[in-house]
Every structure is written in C-alpha cells, then in structure tokens.
Design a protein around this motif. Structure first.
Motif, PDB file in Angstrom:
ATOM      1  N   LYS A  53       8.402  -2.728 -10.108  1.00 19.77           N
ATOM      2  CA  LYS A  53       9.313  -3.472 -10.983  1.00 19.77           C
ATOM      3  C   LYS A  53       8.820  -4.892 -11.282  1.00 19.77           C
ATOM      4  O   LYS A  53       9.018  -5.397 -12.381  1.00 19.77           O
ATOM      5  N   LEU A  54       8.198  -5.509 -10.287  1.00 15.23           N
ATOM      6  CA  LEU A  54       7.808  -6.913 -10.440  1.00 15.23           C
ATOM      7  C   LEU A  54       6.352  -7.098 -10.833  1.00 15.23           C
ATOM      8  O   LEU A  54       5.994  -8.148 -11.380  1.00 15.23           O
ATOM      9  N   GLY A  55       5.534  -6.111 -10.531  1.00 13.93           N
ATOM     10  CA  GLY A  55       4.105  -6.259 -10.754  1.00 13.93           C
ATOM     11  C   GLY A  55       3.428  -6.856  -9.536  1.00 13.93           C
ATOM     12  O   GLY A  55       4.048  -7.586  -8.753  1.00 13.93           O
ATOM     13  N   LEU A  56       2.134  -6.574  -9.390  1.00 14.01           N
ATOM     14  CA  LEU A  56       1.408  -7.007  -8.199  1.00 14.01           C
ATOM     15  C   LEU A  56       1.311  -8.523  -8.109  1.00 14.01           C
ATOM     16  O   LEU A  56       1.464  -9.099  -7.016  1.00 14.01           O
ATOM     17  N   GLU A  57       1.069  -9.184  -9.227  1.00 19.09           N
ATOM     18  CA  GLU A  57       0.913 -10.639  -9.194  1.00 19.09           C
ATOM     19  C   GLU A  57       2.173 -11.325  -8.680  1.00 19.09           C
ATOM     20  O   GLU A  57       2.104 -12.229  -7.839  1.00 19.09           O
ATOM     21  N   TRP A  62       0.830  -1.216   0.000  1.00 17.95           N
ATOM     22  CA  TRP A  62       0.000   0.000   0.000  1.00 17.95           C
ATOM     23  C   TRP A  62       0.861   1.261   0.000  1.00 17.95           C
ATOM     24  O   TRP A  62       0.612   2.198  -0.774  1.00 17.95           O
ATOM     25  N   ARG A  63       1.904   1.301   0.823  1.00 20.66           N
ATOM     26  CA  ARG A  63       2.708   2.519   0.960  1.00 20.66           C
ATOM     27  C   ARG A  63       3.658   2.716  -0.213  1.00 20.66           C
ATOM     28  O   ARG A  63       3.977   3.856  -0.560  1.00 20.66           O
ATOM     29  N   GLY A  64       4.104   1.629  -0.809  1.00 23.44           N
ATOM     30  CA  GLY A  64       5.123   1.716  -1.845  1.00 23.44           C
ATOM     31  C   GLY A  64       4.876   2.766  -2.907  1.00 23.44           C
ATOM     32  O   GLY A  64       5.711   3.663  -3.112  1.00 23.44           O
ATOM     33  N   PRO A  65       3.730   2.717  -3.618  1.00 27.46           N
ATOM     34  CA  PRO A  65       3.502   3.700  -4.680  1.00 27.46           C
ATOM     35  C   PRO A  65       3.297   5.121  -4.160  1.00 27.46           C
ATOM     36  O   PRO A  65       3.584   6.081  -4.868  1.00 27.46           O
ATOM     37  N   HIS A  66       2.807   5.263  -2.929  1.00 28.06           N
ATOM     38  CA  HIS A  66       2.587   6.598  -2.367  1.00 28.06           C
ATOM     39  C   HIS A  66       3.910   7.257  -1.966  1.00 28.06           C
ATOM     40  O   HIS A  66       4.089   8.467  -2.151  1.00 28.06           O
ATOM     41  N   ALA A  67       4.821   6.458  -1.415  1.00 25.75           N
ATOM     42  CA  ALA A  67       6.094   7.001  -0.942  1.00 25.75           C
ATOM     43  C   ALA A  67       7.233   6.752  -1.914  1.00 25.75           C
ATOM     44  O   ALA A  67       8.347   7.240  -1.696  1.00 25.75           O
ATOM     45  N   ASP A  68       6.960   6.022  -2.999  1.00 34.14           N
ATOM     46  CA  ASP A  68       8.002   5.607  -3.935  1.00 34.14           C
ATOM     47  C   ASP A  68       9.146   4.918  -3.185  1.00 34.14           C
ATOM     48  O   ASP A  68      10.322   5.211  -3.398  1.00 34.14           O
ATOM     49  N   PHE A  69       8.741   4.004  -2.300  1.00 30.31           N
ATOM     50  CA  PHE A  69       9.727   3.325  -1.453  1.00 30.31           C
ATOM     51  C   PHE A  69       9.249   1.905  -1.188  1.00 30.31           C
ATOM     52  O   PHE A  69       8.157   1.693  -0.647  1.00 30.31           O
ATOM     53  N   TYR A  70      10.077   0.951  -1.573  1.00 26.07           N
ATOM     54  CA  TYR A  70       9.824  -0.454  -1.258  1.00 26.07           C
ATOM     55  C   TYR A  70      11.027  -0.966  -0.463  1.00 26.07           C
ATOM     56  O   TYR A  70      12.160  -0.912  -0.959  1.00 26.07           O
ATOM     57  N   PRO A  71      10.818  -1.457   0.756  1.00 30.36           N
ATOM     58  CA  PRO A  71      11.947  -1.822   1.615  1.00 30.36           C
ATOM     59  C   PRO A  71      12.768  -3.001   1.114  1.00 30.36           C
ATOM     60  O   PRO A  71      13.948  -3.115   1.443  1.00 30.36           O
ATOM     61  N   TYR A  72      12.142  -3.870   0.315  1.00 33.59           N
ATOM     62  CA  TYR A  72      12.844  -5.057  -0.168  1.00 33.59           C
ATOM     63  C   TYR A  72      12.528  -5.276  -1.642  1.00 33.59           C
ATOM     64  O   TYR A  72      11.396  -5.019  -2.075  1.00 33.59           O
ATOM     65  N   PRO A  73      13.482  -5.760  -2.425  1.00 35.77           N
ATOM     66  CA  PRO A  73      13.246  -5.925  -3.866  1.00 35.77           C
ATOM     67  C   PRO A  73      12.122  -6.894  -4.192  1.00 35.77           C
ATOM     68  O   PRO A  73      11.446  -6.739  -5.214  1.00 35.77           O
ATOM     69  N   PHE A  74      11.889  -7.895  -3.343  1.00 39.04           N
ATOM     70  CA  PHE A  74      10.827  -8.865  -3.639  1.00 39.04           C
ATOM     71  C   PHE A  74       9.436  -8.325  -3.327  1.00 39.04           C
ATOM     72  O   PHE A  74       8.439  -8.996  -3.572  1.00 39.04           O
ATOM     73  N   LEU A  75       9.359  -7.077  -2.807  1.00 38.41           N
ATOM     74  CA  LEU A  75       8.072  -6.423  -2.580  1.00 38.41           C
ATOM     75  C   LEU A  75       7.857  -5.245  -3.519  1.00 38.41           C
ATOM     76  O   LEU A  75       6.873  -4.516  -3.374  1.00 38.41           O
ATOM     77  N   ASP A  76       8.750  -5.054  -4.459  1.00 38.26           N
ATOM     78  CA  ASP A  76       8.702  -3.878  -5.340  1.00 38.26           C
ATOM     79  C   ASP A  76       7.694  -4.095  -6.465  1.00 38.26           C
ATOM     80  O   ASP A  76       8.002  -4.663  -7.514  1.00 38.26           O
TER      81      ASP A  76
END
Length: 205
Positions: A170-174, A153-167
C-alpha cells in the motif's frame, strides 16, 4: 523482587497465551500454522515474549545459559527498550485504528500497557545500575532492524503485514524504508535515554 517478578511473569505469559488462543481458535491444518507464524510476526508478541522469558528464566533456571543471559543488565535494558517502544507506538499510532472488546481487550491491554509497565518498573527498581556503556545502544538496534527486514521480506510472500506502516503493498518500499528509519531513530534515542539514566543513578544490586 522475586515475588514481583513471579507475578510479572504470570501476567506476561497470560497476555501472550490469551492472544495466541484468540488468533488460532477454530483453525486447523495449514490455516493454524499460518496463524501461528503470523502471531510470531508481530513485534508486540516478540517483545512480550522476551519480557516473559526475562522474568521467568533467571528465577526458574538461574545457572542456565538462558537464565544468566537474561539476568544481565544490558539484556534487561534491551528488553525494556523494546517494550517501551511497543507501548509508545501502540498508544501514538495504532490504538485509534481499532476498538477491541471482551477477551481481545484484555489481551490487548496486557500486551501493550500492563506488561510494558511491569518491565519498566522492574528496570527502574531492581536492575543494577551504572553498568551500561554508550556503545551498547548499537547492538540493541539489531533486533528491530532484523524484524523490519523480515517483515518486508515475508509480506509479499504471505500477503501479511503486521503493521500498516510496514505495508509495502500500500505504501511502497521507499515509504516503508522511511518509516523504518524513523522507528530506528526512536529506538536509538530512547536507548540513549535509558543509558543516560543508568549512568546517572546510584547502583542497586
């Protein structure tokens, strides 16, 4: 036991405070606030924070609600589970992605190696056994699932993903949902292993 937990508490707080200082130093105003929220958005930080409180609260405030809560074997096992996954994921997936040096290496090593080891030893040596039920594994999953949902939820709002496997960007929601499902299975299996160990050994008060 008290001396061990006192030392473990100091180590856990040291790792957390050092990492926080490294993240926010030189920042002011909005940038400082953003870095602080980002700091608290890492599963590593949250699990280490649980560990620090687990070591501190029952000793410093034994009769307080938080002291009594973190003295419960089920809660201590949950923290051990989270810290074990923190260390495992870092060693298997994340460690090879960067090369920390100096103080960052000290913080990184404390958060991902030293404190998890101290938590696991505390659980093996000092946490009362034969207290857990198989159904306890389900509420233990609530925190990592909530954490994953928050990160997405926060990732797109803050442009921040704490880990690459949650990005998701780059990876897509699926793919991220699949990664979360795999992580949930890790938590589930490891939680069941902890319960099995608990139920197979003699109780130690």
């Amino acid at each position: 036991m008290r001396a061990y937990r006192a030392i473990a508490a100091l180590v856990a707080w040291f790792g957390l405070l050092l990492q926080y200082w490294l993240m926010v130093r030189g920042q002011h105003g909005e940038a400082f606030a953003t870095r602080t929220v980002n700091f608290l958005s890492y599963f590593t930080i949250l699990s280490n924070l649980f560990a620090a409180v687990m070591f501190t609260a029952p000793a410093a405030y034994p009769t307080s609600p938080i002291g009594l809560h973190f003295a419960k074997p089920a809660i201590r096992t949950a923290v051990t589970l989270y810290m074990s996954v923190t260390a495992t994921i870092y060693i298997v997936i994340l460690e090879g992605l960067w090369d920390p040096r100096g103080l960052q290496w000290a913080a990184d090593t404390t958060l991902h190696y030293v404190t998890p080891a101290l938590v696991l030893l505390d659980w093996l040596l000092f946490t009362p056994k034969r207290t857990l039920r198989w159904v306890y594994v389900w509420p233990w999953l609530a925190f990592p699932l909530a954490y994953g949902a928050y990160s997405i939820w926060r990732g797109p709002h803050a442009d921040f993903y704490p880990y690459p496997f949650l990005d998701v960007s780059k990876l897509g929601l699926e793919r991220v949902v699949m990664n979360m499902t795999g992580m949930t299975c890790v938590f589930l299996v490891l939680g069941l292993i902890f319960i099995a160990i608990d139920r197979s050994v003699k109780s130690r008060s």
